[in-house]
Structure formats: structure tokens, C-alpha cells
Design a protein around this motif. Structure first.
Motif, PDB file in Angstrom:
ATOM      1  N   PRO A 130      82.007   0.651  -4.981  1.00 31.69           N
ATOM      2  CA  PRO A 130      83.157   1.466  -4.585  1.00 31.69           C
ATOM      3  C   PRO A 130      84.231   0.602  -3.910  1.00 31.69           C
ATOM      4  CG  PRO A 130      81.100   2.336  -3.658  1.00 31.69           C
ATOM      5  CD  PRO A 130      80.782   1.017  -4.254  1.00 31.69           C
ATOM      6  N   VAL A 132      85.952   1.324  -1.394  1.00 29.87           N
ATOM      7  CA  VAL A 132      85.842   1.367   0.057  1.00 29.87           C
ATOM      8  C   VAL A 132      84.824   0.335   0.545  1.00 29.87           C
ATOM      9  CG1 VAL A 132      85.158   2.782   2.000  1.00 29.87           C
ATOM     10  CG2 VAL A 132      86.563   3.749   0.199  1.00 29.87           C
ATOM     11  N   ALA A 133      83.699   0.219  -0.171  1.00 30.73           N
ATOM     12  CA  ALA A 133      82.699  -0.779   0.203  1.00 30.73           C
ATOM     13  C   ALA A 133      83.266  -2.180   0.019  1.00 30.73           C
ATOM     14  CB  ALA A 133      81.439  -0.601  -0.633  1.00 30.73           C
ATOM     15  N   LEU A 136      85.476  -2.775   2.975  1.00 23.94           N
ATOM     16  CA  LEU A 136      84.657  -3.032   4.161  1.00 23.94           C
ATOM     17  C   LEU A 136      84.107  -4.456   4.142  1.00 23.94           C
ATOM     18  CD1 LEU A 136      81.947  -0.578   5.365  1.00 23.94           C
ATOM     19  CD2 LEU A 136      81.267  -2.887   4.784  1.00 23.94           C
ATOM     20  N   LYS A 139      86.885  -6.930   4.771  1.00 27.44           N
ATOM     21  CA  LYS A 139      87.327  -6.851   6.158  1.00 27.44           C
ATOM     22  C   LYS A 139      86.391  -7.686   7.035  1.00 27.44           C
ATOM     23  CE  LYS A 139      89.023  -3.587   9.541  1.00 27.44           C
ATOM     24  NZ  LYS A 139      89.190  -2.207   9.953  1.00 27.44           N
ATOM     25  N   TRP A 140      85.123  -7.591   6.703  1.00 28.42           N
ATOM     26  CA  TRP A 140      84.123  -8.351   7.447  1.00 28.42           C
ATOM     27  C   TRP A 140      84.235  -9.847   7.156  1.00 28.42           C
ATOM     28  CZ3 TRP A 140      81.546  -9.384  11.351  1.00 28.42           C
ATOM     29  CH2 TRP A 140      80.287 -10.000  11.357  1.00 28.42           C
ATOM     30  N   PHE A 249      94.490   0.981   3.094  1.00 39.52           N
ATOM     31  CA  PHE A 249      94.062   1.946   4.106  1.00 39.52           C
ATOM     32  C   PHE A 249      93.043   1.313   5.047  1.00 39.52           C
ATOM     33  CE2 PHE A 249      91.270   5.236   5.759  1.00 39.52           C
ATOM     34  CZ  PHE A 249      92.159   6.216   6.170  1.00 39.52           C
ATOM     35  N   ILE A 250      92.095   0.599   4.489  1.00 36.00           N
ATOM     36  CA  ILE A 250      91.004   0.109   5.313  1.00 36.00           C
ATOM     37  C   ILE A 250      91.292  -1.255   5.933  1.00 36.00           C
ATOM     38  CG2 ILE A 250      88.603  -0.693   5.219  1.00 36.00           C
ATOM     39  CD1 ILE A 250      88.135   1.651   3.299  1.00 36.00           C
ATOM     40  N   GLU A 253      96.151  -0.873   7.138  1.00 41.05           N
ATOM     41  CA  GLU A 253      97.000   0.290   7.415  1.00 41.05           C
ATOM     42  C   GLU A 253      98.484  -0.094   7.384  1.00 41.05           C
ATOM     43  OE1 GLU A 253      95.784   2.676  10.715  1.00 41.05           O
ATOM     44  OE2 GLU A 253      94.223   3.458   9.388  1.00 41.05           O
ATOM     45  N   TYR A 268     101.598   8.014   1.584  1.00 39.60           N
ATOM     46  CA  TYR A 268     100.533   8.601   2.403  1.00 39.60           C
ATOM     47  C   TYR A 268     101.042   8.878   3.822  1.00 39.60           C
ATOM     48  CZ  TYR A 268      96.301   8.878   5.198  1.00 39.60           C
ATOM     49  OH  TYR A 268      95.337   9.278   6.084  1.00 39.60           O
TER      50      TYR A 268
ATOM     51  N   LEU C 258      89.828  11.677   0.769  1.00 37.71           N
ATOM     52  CA  LEU C 258      90.435  11.488   2.085  1.00 37.71           C
ATOM     53  C   LEU C 258      91.333  12.677   2.441  1.00 37.71           C
ATOM     54  CD1 LEU C 258      90.930   9.481   4.445  1.00 37.71           C
ATOM     55  CD2 LEU C 258      92.839   8.592   3.134  1.00 37.71           C
ATOM     56  N   PRO C 270      82.293   7.284   0.536  1.00 38.87           N
ATOM     57  CA  PRO C 270      83.425   6.409   0.850  1.00 38.87           C
ATOM     58  C   PRO C 270      84.189   6.865   2.093  1.00 38.87           C
ATOM     59  CG  PRO C 270      83.374   6.866  -1.486  1.00 38.87           C
ATOM     60  CD  PRO C 270      82.338   7.744  -0.855  1.00 38.87           C
ATOM     61  N   LEU C 273      82.212   5.816   5.166  1.00 39.91           N
ATOM     62  CA  LEU C 273      82.328   4.369   5.345  1.00 39.91           C
ATOM     63  C   LEU C 273      83.662   4.030   5.974  1.00 39.91           C
ATOM     64  CD1 LEU C 273      81.061   2.437   2.212  1.00 39.91           C
ATOM     65  CD2 LEU C 273      80.028   2.663   4.461  1.00 39.91           C
ATOM     66  N   ALA C 274      84.720   4.646   5.415  1.00 44.43           N
ATOM     67  CA  ALA C 274      86.054   4.351   5.920  1.00 44.43           C
ATOM     68  C   ALA C 274      86.183   4.747   7.378  1.00 44.43           C
ATOM     69  CB  ALA C 274      87.100   5.074   5.078  1.00 44.43           C
ATOM     70  N   THR C 277      84.789   2.067   9.544  1.00 49.82           N
ATOM     71  CA  THR C 277      85.586   0.843   9.674  1.00 49.82           C
ATOM     72  C   THR C 277      86.725   1.014  10.664  1.00 49.82           C
ATOM     73  OG1 THR C 277      87.080   1.428   7.884  1.00 49.82           O
ATOM     74  CG2 THR C 277      85.138   0.149   7.288  1.00 49.82           C
ATOM     75  N   SER C 278      87.187   2.249  10.819  1.00 48.89           N
ATOM     76  CA  SER C 278      88.313   2.415  11.728  1.00 48.89           C
ATOM     77  C   SER C 278      87.843   2.696  13.154  1.00 48.89           C
ATOM     78  CB  SER C 278      89.231   3.536  11.231  1.00 48.89           C
ATOM     79  OG  SER C 278      88.480   4.719  11.104  1.00 48.89           O
ATOM     80  N   PHE C 284      78.926  -4.276  14.012  1.00 49.83           N
ATOM     81  CA  PHE C 284      79.080  -4.885  12.695  1.00 49.83           C
ATOM     82  C   PHE C 284      77.831  -4.735  11.850  1.00 49.83           C
ATOM     83  CE2 PHE C 284      82.234  -7.504  15.073  1.00 49.83           C
ATOM     84  CZ  PHE C 284      83.332  -7.021  14.409  1.00 49.83           C
ATOM     85  N   LEU C 287      77.621  -1.389  10.376  1.00 50.48           N
ATOM     86  CA  LEU C 287      78.657  -1.225   9.361  1.00 50.48           C
ATOM     87  C   LEU C 287      78.229  -1.889   8.055  1.00 50.48           C
ATOM     88  CD1 LEU C 287      81.408   0.013   9.251  1.00 50.48           C
ATOM     89  CD2 LEU C 287      82.374  -2.158   9.983  1.00 50.48           C
TER      90      LEU C 287
END
Lengths: 306, 367, 320
Positions: A130, A132-133, A136, A139-140, A249-250, A253, A268, C258, C270, C273-274, C277-278, C284, C287
Motif C-alpha cells: 500500500p 501508505v505503508a 511510512l 518516512k522512517w 499527506f504522510i 503535509e 485537500y 481518509l 491505511p 497507519l497514517a 505516523t502523524s 518507532f 510503527l
């Protein structure tokens, strides 16, 4: 005339006129048409209608019809133009990187070697996860305190202290693009591989007999033959990049500042944070139109040759 | 048990192509009718209209006296054999043959009996558990026949069923199809572009071109009395030869064909039919086999030329002859040897000459 | 002019040259293959490795690429979330966010959200098949007036960007009182998936011979029976591809979810998860474990059905 008598006999009713084939086609297509009308056509028309209103959800009783004011406001809205330019930059970086990497991957996977099947399964992994994953994960990786990017570059002595990668205005867009490219390359490569495989082998043999070197064969046979497939991939990836939202978004922003404030993010924010649905609708409508125009243009100019 | 009639039937496609033009045709009950013509002549479209796979654009199509223009295929009692056989790849041979009966809700025991019966007749009993992918071309052909046979349909349709077979198999299957017709006592409509198939199988042949019927008749009618140059050219190997010239009427039953290099005396019967054609520009047709190479015929029956090719074809030889600037091809016996460049005289069998109008190509002897 | 054969230079050892060329070719391929495998796998491996580390290990500088003591504690925390004492403001502020293995209060929603994702994706798959198969069969095999037009119509709907649908969707869904329901997701996901489904199936059906369709019809099948009894059994590979694409698309979708989901009743994976993250207080390690959980199902599916996915993508690309 005898002819007309038969004519009458064969055209008895409207039901007969539209024969069994037409009737079954209507029945078979009715569900899909119903669905697409209500979830695609109606919303697009509705958003066009909405775009003529000043529609603030915070002021539900004051929603005047304002003609094209939502559109004309955009012309003078600086942030809108910033978002357009950010979108263009993001798209250009992403699509050109995808083009190069996917081409190399496709050329590699077109060779016969041990482990080719395993490799082509492996590259499906980024495609499957996904977004989003994916976000994530990156981001890490980009994390300023403990991320892999800092760790690796530090251990290899490229940097002498950890960096705040995504907080750097100049690096934000390329870094997000990198995450986008990583996930999009597999699909692009698979599609390119298809057009590579479609090149007849005797073309290469003929070229060898004619004395062409590997490089010449690539330039004169491979590249021209791939052109249609290549264009197709570019069109598709352009569409995907223009509308991309999840990573922004993740990861950022829209920040830092407005460094990654792309159009989809702008829509958005305008719609769901400022709750001004009228101008949100106007912008979505412009985006949809731009996408249509772009695909029409591509199909017109390239379609004939594909 | 069906009689099929086309009344002023037309087929137009959405792209403007007029595939069948004003077709009037009566197919008799239990007849073996062959639709013959080059590709794109409308023969397959005609067959598909009988099956209900193509809609009739205009006119009426009747089974016996009932109009079936709008009856979908599954409600018509027809069976069909396709060029590619179109066997269901996911079904066994047994299920392929049984499918039509299952769809018509026949009892299980009846299906079993009829499938086995058909398989025995076609000698494919040992294949019943296989899938089409495991069969040879000839075997698939038999399964396709079996699938149509078990149904015992009112009309049996075949669309170039032998085209995908090799030459030897094709000839033996021809005989089997003929037998099948006799055994089934059903109306057969058979589409082909192969003249030999048409001539051997058909009770009647319909020759088509560009969506129009050229001629309808028995094998003999079509071959011996072609209605126009198209029909004459389409049948015969090597094809019929043409010489353009004029008719000169010399009496009530006396006429000759005039050409700068040859004058042929026409037999009285022909002369009578041409009595009104004095001075008419005509195209004379001589079939390749209607000459005798001994050249001992009477004056007015001889044609002179120079040999410019000799092609042995096993039982006979083909002789190419230079004549008046054109090349004529004849089929002669192997009795005499010929050399290129040799001057030669051939005796023409004038009773078998064909005379067509030079402009329209229509026969002046038969219609 | 000299005979061309005489121009061959006998001083060159062609055999040696050919051997060297082959070796070089092999080296390039090996290098490329390793590089590609690294490119595709390195980010994921790092995520997986992080998810197996304790919070204390994960914040070491430089990072531990391979965990010293792999632990499943993070996953255990997810699966037992909600059983433990609920996270409150007090417990949260009492723990050290850097080393404390912090579990957000929404962690207990993670498994329900996976369940939501599964239900939504399954329903979308079923509806896609119900709607898409007959449409694709009609477009591919029935000659009706407007056949091209209907194909173009479906292609055009495929180009509409999802973000352009968000505003009208939101207003309509709100008016229908369907905000925060699974139904709103199922309906709107149809817009994203149905055009592609029809497109792939049309490609596949067109590839099956027309004569097969004709044979079925003459054998006594109505249009519907020909589709169900002849075409469906034959189109299994493309059906698998369609099911996979639709499932993955729904499982992975973010933007629409969303907008429409707010609570555990409809939130998909999703979204959850999102939200992690916020949340800056989320540890960590937790996450990363959640990220791995989200990745695992689609990756397994992709690996098992690799063949079908590639052939489906290929079919979809032919006329894109």
C-alpha cells in the motif's frame, strides 16, 4: 410492390426492430452503466455545478451562486500557482526517473539468466504494498534522528553529521519523488518488458548478419520498437504523478513551507481544512479537465502510431 | 426437416459494407446445397443468417413458412460445423458432443446413448475422455461433426469444414460428409471456396460474388452451362480460356465466331440461339480440356498457335499456347511430346464452346 | 574486388574474443541483477529489521542493520492491544516516548481495521465481477449498435482522477448519511476499479475465438448461458488477475477512505497507519511493526499469483 409487403412483415414492432442481440447487450451493460453513471459521470457533473457556488461548510446558509468567481479567484491565488509549479516539478522528476530506471530493469529482465524468475517476482513487491505503508517506510528511512539514510551515509562517510532530509526545502520534492519512483518502477518495467518481448528475434539476426554492433542494434531496433509501449508507460505514469496524494499527506503535509505543496494537496487543504467546497470543486474540475486534455492529446498525437 | 427460403434478403454492416444483396433463394428439404465463391462474396454471411448468428437487415428469412428473422440461434433447430472446429477447450470430447443436448434438456440416458452412437459412427469412441487440445486435426474435425450430428437438427450448416485439413484427409472426409447427408436425411447447407468440394458434394450449387448470386444449379449446370464469365472462370483447372471476337450469322442455323487469327464454325443449336446476334462483340470460352491435340479436325474447328510451355501434371499435361498475343492454357493427354516454339494446331470441340457478351460477361447461350 | 572472405583478419583470435565478450555480458547481468534486487529489497528489509528491534535498539546511532536480539514484542503489542490497560494521558506522559515502547490508544483498532479492509476489498471484488463480466462479454462478443461508444465511455471514466471525485462524493455520501460506513467505501471504490476490470476482461474475451461463441449459441445457449458455461470457465486466468487487482487496489486505497471514515466502524488499515505516523508519541518500533503487518498480505498475494498479475497487466497494457 411485393417488396414493401415483406418490408412491413419484417418490421413489426419496436421490440423486433431491436433484436435479441441488442436486447441482451442492453441487459448485460445496464449494471456497469448504472454504476459508472452514478460513481463517475454524476460526480464529475455535480462538481462542475458546485464549482459555481461559494460554498463554505462553515456557513451553510450563505452559499450564493457566483458564476466563475471560484475560477477567476484561482488566477490571482498565489498558492494555487505555487502548487501547480510544484506538481509540474514533481511530475518531471518522477517520470523521467521512472523512464530511465524502468527501461534498464526491462532490458535486464529481457535477458536469459539464472534467477530471472525470482528477480521478476521480487520487483513485484514494491508494486503490491500500500502507498501508505510505502510512505511510512520512507518516512522512517529519511528520519532525521535514527533513519537508514542518515545511518548509511554516515557510515560510508558521505556526511559527518545526521541531516534533516525532508526538512530541507531543496531536497523535499526529489526525496518524495524517490519514494514514488521506487513504487512505480515495477509496473512500468513490466509494461516495457512486454513491448521488448514483442520484438521478433529474426530482426536482430538480420541486423547481426548486416554487421550491426550491440549498441547499433539497441539504437536501431530495440528503441524504435519500444516507442509505443514506452509512450504508453509515460502517459500512465504522468497521470499517476499529477494526481498523487498519499506520500505528500504522510511525509510532509505540503511542507516545509510550501516546498511540497502540490495541487492534490492544495485541493485537500482547501476542501477539508478550509472547508471551502466550491473552490475545491473548481480545482478538482480543472484537474480532471487537464487529465482528459492530456490523455486526449497523447492519444491523438501518439495513438495513430501505436 | 426444413425448407429455407430467402426473400429479398439484404445484409448491411454498420460500417456500410453491403455483404448480401437482394438474395432470393429456396433451399429444399433434405437438399445438399453448397454456397460457393471467393472470400468476401457473402457466402458465410448467408450461412450465419440461417444460423441466426447474423441478423437479417432487410427482407424475410423463412424456415418452412415461419419467418425467423428475429429468432435467436438457440431457438432455431440448427447445428453447425466451423472451419476452426470451435471445440470447447475446457470440456472433454464427450461433453463437447453432449453439450448441445444438455442445453436442450435431454434426459441423461438419452444423451449418453446418442453421444456413444455418434462416436461409434465417427470412430472416435476411444477419444471420448480426451480434451480437444490432445487431438489431431482430423480427430477434432470428427468431434465437430459429432457435435452437430447428435443434435439431429432440422438444418445442418457447415462453414468451410475441411479447409484446415491436409489434402488427403480432405478427400476422404468429403466422402464421409456425403454419406452423412444420406444417412441423416436432413437439409445441409455447406459453404466453401473450393470448386472440387462443391462439385462432388452438392445437389445444387449457389455461386456468389460480391454479395450477389451469380448462378444456382446442379454441378452440371454450373460447369457445363455457366451463366456468365465469372462462374465459368471460377470453376475448371486450368481455368477456361477466352478469345474476344465477333459473331457472324450466316443463315438460320449457321453462324461463325470471327477473330483475326481464327474462325470457328458454331454448331446449329448454338447458331440458332445466336441468330439475333449478327456482328455482336462476344467473348468465346474454351475449357482447357475441350481440345484435341491431334489437330485433324475439319477447317472451322481448328485453332493454330505456338507452344510456349509444357507442364506435366501426372495424368495429363498442361499446354501453354501463344495465340494472337495472348496465352491460352489447355489440358491434353500425354500421348504426344511437344517442344517450346513448336507450331501446333488443336481441334476444338465446338459443341462445348461458351459464348458470352463481351461487355456484360453474361452467357448468350444459357441463363 | 577481393573476395570478402579474404578480408577476414586471421591475426584476431575470434574465439578468445567471443569468450571474453560472453564473460563481460554475464558480469554486467550479474551486477545489474544484484543491484536491482538490492534496490527493491533494501528499504523493505530495513523496515522488517526495525520492526524486530526493541525501542532501545532502534534509536541507536549508527543504526543496527541486523537486530542484536530480534524480538516479536512489537507484534505482540499490536495483537494484545486493548487487552492491556488502556493508554491514558497519565500512562502516556509517565513513559518516556523515546525508549518506552509506546502504544497509541488507537492501536486496538488495528486488527478491526484489517478486518474492515478485508470486508471492503471482498465486497468490491464481488461487485466488480457481477458488473464487469457481463459488460465485458457484451462489448467483446455482441455486435450491437454503440459498441465502440460504450468502450470509449468506460475508458474515459478510467482517466478521471480520484481527487476530482472527492468533493462531490463527500457531499453526496454525507447527504445519504453514509459517512463513516463501509458501504460508502465500497460504492466509491467501484469508480476506481470497475473501468479497469472491464478493460482487462474485454481484452481477454476478444482474444477468445468468435467461433467459440457461435458454436455455443448454435448448441442452444442463450447469450447468458454462453457467457456462464463457455466463456467463464475459459477466462479463469484473467478473472484471477481481475480479482487480485481489485482486491489490492481496495486494500491499499487511502484518499477516499481518509475522507469518509472516522471511527473504528469503517477505518481501513491505511487510515490507521497514517494516523500512527502523524502521532509523534508513537514509538518507532511499534510503527514499523504496523507497517510490516500492512505490507505482508499484499506481498504474499503478489508472490503467489505473480504469473497471473503479469499476464493481467500485459493484457491491460495492450491498448491502455
Amino acid at each position: 410492390m411485393a417488396n414493401t409487403a415483406i418490408h412491413k412483415a419484417t418490421r413489426r414492432s419496436l421490440l423486433d426492430r431491436y433484436g435479441y442481440e441488442e436486447r441482451s447487450a442492453v441487459l448485460f451493460l445496464a449494471p456497469v452503466m448504472l454504476v459508472l453513471m452514478s460513481v463517475a459521470v454524476f460526480p464529475i457533473l455535480y462538481s462542475f455545478y458546485l464549482s459555481f457556488f461559494r460554498m463554505k461548510l462553515t456557513r451553510p446558509n450563505n452559499q450564493p451562486f457566483i458564476w466563475f468567481e471560484n475560477y477567476s479567484d484561482l488566477l490571482t491565488n498565489e498558492l494555487f500557482w505555487v502548487s501547480v509549479s510544484r506538481t509540474v516539478v514533481f511530475t518531471l522528476i518522477s517520470v523521467s526517473a521512472i523512464a530511465v530506471i524502468a527501461l534498464l530493469v526491462a532490458l535486464l529482465l529481457n535477458q536469459e539468466f539464472k534467477g530471472r524468475r525470482v528477480l521478476s517476482t521480487i520487483i513485484l513487491i514494491p508494486w503490491a504494498i500500500p502507498y501508505v505503508a510505502n510512505a511510512l517506510m520512507w518516512k522512517w528511512i529519511y528520519d532525521s534522528g535514527y533513519g537508514a539514510l542518515n545511518g548509511a551515509l554516515y557510515q560510508l562517510d558521505f556526511i559527518d553529521k545526521y541531516m534533516v532530509w525532508l526538512g530541507d526545502q531543496d531536497k523535499t520534492l526529489p526525496l518524495i519523488a524517490n519514494a514514488f519512483v521506487w513504487k512505480e518502477v515495477p509496473l512500468a518495467a513490466i509494461l516495457l518488458l512486454v513491448s521488448l518481448k514483442a520484438i521478433p528475434a529474426d530482426l536482430y539476426q538480420a541486423a547481426r548478419v548486416d554487421g550491426a554492433t550491440v549498441w547499433q542494434r539497441f539504437i536501431h531496433i530495440t528503441l524504435p520498437a519500444m516507442k509505443p509501449g514506452f509512450m504508453l508507460v509515460m502517459i500512465y505514469e504522468t497521470m499517476m504523478a499529477i494526481r498523487h496524494f498519499d506520500l505528500f499527506f504522510i511525509l510532509t503535509e505540503g511542507g516545509p513551507g510550501d516546498a511540497s505543496h502540490v495541487l492534490s494537496w492544495h485541493i485537500y487543504v482547501e476542501t477539508f481544512r478550509n472547508l471551502s467546497f466550491g473552490s475545491g470543486a473548481a480545482m478538482s474540475y480543472l484537474l480532471a479537465l487537464a487529465t482528459f486534455a492530456l490523455s486526449y492529446f497523447f492519444i491523438r498525437t501518439l495513438g495513430r502510431r501505436i | 426437416m426444413a425448407r429455407i427460403s430467402f426473400e429479398n434478403v439484404n445484409k448491411n454492416y454498420a460500417n456500410g459494407f453491403h455483404a448480401v444483396k437482394d438474395l432470393n433463394l429456396e433451399i429444399h428439404d433434405k437438399e445438399f446445397l453448397v454456397l460457393l465463391g471467393p472470400s468476401g462474396c457473402g457466402k458465410s454471411t448467408t450461412l450465419n443468417m440461417i444460423a441466426g448468428l447474423e441478423e437479417v437487415s432487410d427482407g424475410a428469412l423463412r424456415f418452412d413458412d415461419q419467418m425467423v428473422n428475429y429468432v435467436p440461434p438457440h431457438k432455431r433447430d440448427v447445428a453447425m460445423v466451423f472451419q476452426s472446429y470451435a471445440l470447447y477447450p475446457h470440456k472433454t470430447v464427450f461433453d463437447n458432443i453432449a453439450f448441445g443436448l444438455q442445453m436442450r434438456k435431454q434426459p441423461k440416458s438419452e444423451i449418453e446413448r446418442r453421444v456413444r452412437d455418434a462416436a461409434r459412427k465417427l470412430e472416435i469412441e476411444h477419444l471420448l475422455d480426451r480434451r480437444p487440445g490432445q487431438l489431431s486435426g482430423g480427430q477434432r474435425q470428427r468431434v465437430a461433426l459429432g457435435r452437430a450430428m447428435v443434435r439431429d437438427p432440422a438444418v445442418f450448416l457447415m462453414d468451410e469444414p475441411l479447409s484446415n485439413l491436409d489434402a488427403a484427409l480432405r478427400i476422404s472426409m468429403r466422402a464421409e460428409i456425403k454419406e452423412l447427408h444420406e444417412a441423416m436425411q436432413t437439409t445441409f447447407v455447406y459453404v466453401t471456396h473450393d470448386q472440387a468440394e462443391a462439385l462432388t458434394l452438392a445437389d445444387r450449387i449457389v455461386v456468389m460474388r460480391d454479395g450477389e448470386v451469380q448462378q444456382i444449379g446442379t454441378s452440371d449446370d454450373i460447369y457445363e452451362r455457366p451463366a456468365n464469365t465469372f462462374v465459368a472462370s471460377f470453376l475448371g483447372n486450368p481455368p477456361i480460356n477466352y478469345i474476344d471476337g465477333e459473331i457472324e450469322v450466316r443463315g438460320e442455323a449457321e453462324a461463325v465466331f470471327q477473330h483475326p487469327s481464327v474462325t470457328l464454325t458454331l454448331p446449329p443449336e448454338m447458331a440458332r440461339k445466336l441468330s439475333g446476334a449478327q456482328g455482336r462483340r462476344v467473348r468465346l470460352g474454351i475449357r482447357a480440356e475441350d481440345v484435341d491435340e491431334r489437330g485433324d479436325g475439319a477447317e472451322g474447328h481448328l485453332i493454330h498457335g505456338t507452344v510456349n510451355s509444357v507442364l506435366p501434371v501426372g495424368s495429363d499435361q498442361f499446354l501453354g499456347m501463344e495465340f494472337g498475343g495472348a496465352e491460352l492454357f489447355f489440358r491434353v493427354g500425354k500421348g504426344m511430346r511437344h517442344k517450346n516454339g513448336e507450331a501446333i494446331a488443336l481441334t476444338v470441340d465446338v459443341n462445348r464452346l461458351h459464348v458470352f457478351d463481351a461487355e456484360t460477361g453474361a452467357s448468350l447461350l444459357y441463363d | 574486388m577481393a573476395n570478402s572472405i579474404e578480408t577476414i583478419d586471421t591475426n584476431i583470435d575470434y574465439r578468445r574474443r567471443q569468450r571474453l565478450g560472453r564473460l563481460g555480458h554475464k558480469a554486467v547481468i550479474l551486477f545489474g541483477a544484484l543491484l536491482l534486487a538490492f534496490y527493491a529489497l533494501a528499504p523493505i528489509s530495513w523496515l522488517v529489521s526495525s520492526s524486530l528491534q526493541t525501542e532501545a535498539e532502534i534509536v541507536s546511532v549508527p543504526p543496527h542493520w541486523i537486530p542484536d536480539e530480534p524480538t516479536l514484542q512489537n507484534f505482540r503489542a499490536i495483537f494484545s492491544a486493548g487487552e492491556d490497560e488502556p493508554v491514558t494521558y497519565e500512562t502516556r506522559s509517565g513513559a518516556d516516548p523515546v525508549s518506552g515502547g509506546f502504544i497509541p490508544s488507537s492501536a486496538s483498532s488495528l486488527l478491526p481495521s484489517m478486518w474492515n479492509s478485508t470486508i471492503v476489498a471482498t465486497l468490491v471484488v464481488i461487485l466488480n465481477l457481477l458488473v464487469g463480466v457481463p459488460a465485458a462479454y457484451a462489448i467483446a462478443k455482441i455486435r450491437y449498435w454503440g459498441r465502440n461508444a460504450s468502450m470509449y465511455f468506460i475508458l474515459i471514466t478510467r482517466v478521471i482522477p480520484d481527487i476530482a471525485l472527492v468533493v462531490p462524493f463527500f457531499l453526496v455520501i454525507r447527504k445519504l448519511g453514509m459517512l463513516d460506513t463501509i458501504g460508502s467505501l465500497v460504492i466509491t471504490y467501484l469508480a476506481v476499479t470497475v473501468p479497469f476490470t472491464v478493460f482487462i476482461l474485454v481484452q481477454f474475451f476478444e482474444g477468445l475465438p468468435d467461433e467459440l461463441d457461435k458454436a455455443a449459441r448454435v448448441d442452444g445457449c442463450s447469450r447468458f448461458q454462453a457467457m456462464v458455461r463457455v466463456f467463464l470457465p475459459l477466462s479463469l486466468p484473467s478473472l484471477v488477475a481481475v480479482v487480485l487487482f481489485t482486491f489490492l487496489t481496495s486494500w491499499n486505497e487511502f484518499l477516499l477512505a481518509l475522507m469518509f471514515t472516522q471511527t473504528e466502524a469503517s477505518q481501513t488499515l491505511p487510515i490507521l497507519l497514517a494516523s500512527f505516523t502523524s502521532d509523534f508519541t508513537v514509538s518507532f518500533s511499534f510503527l514499523n511493526a504496523a507497517g510490516v503487518l500492512a505490507i505482508v498480505p499484499p506481498v504474499i498475494v503478489a508472490i503467489i499469483f505473480e504469473r497471473y498479475i503479469v499476464s493481467g497487466l500485459t493484457a491491460g497494457a495492450v491498448k491502455g
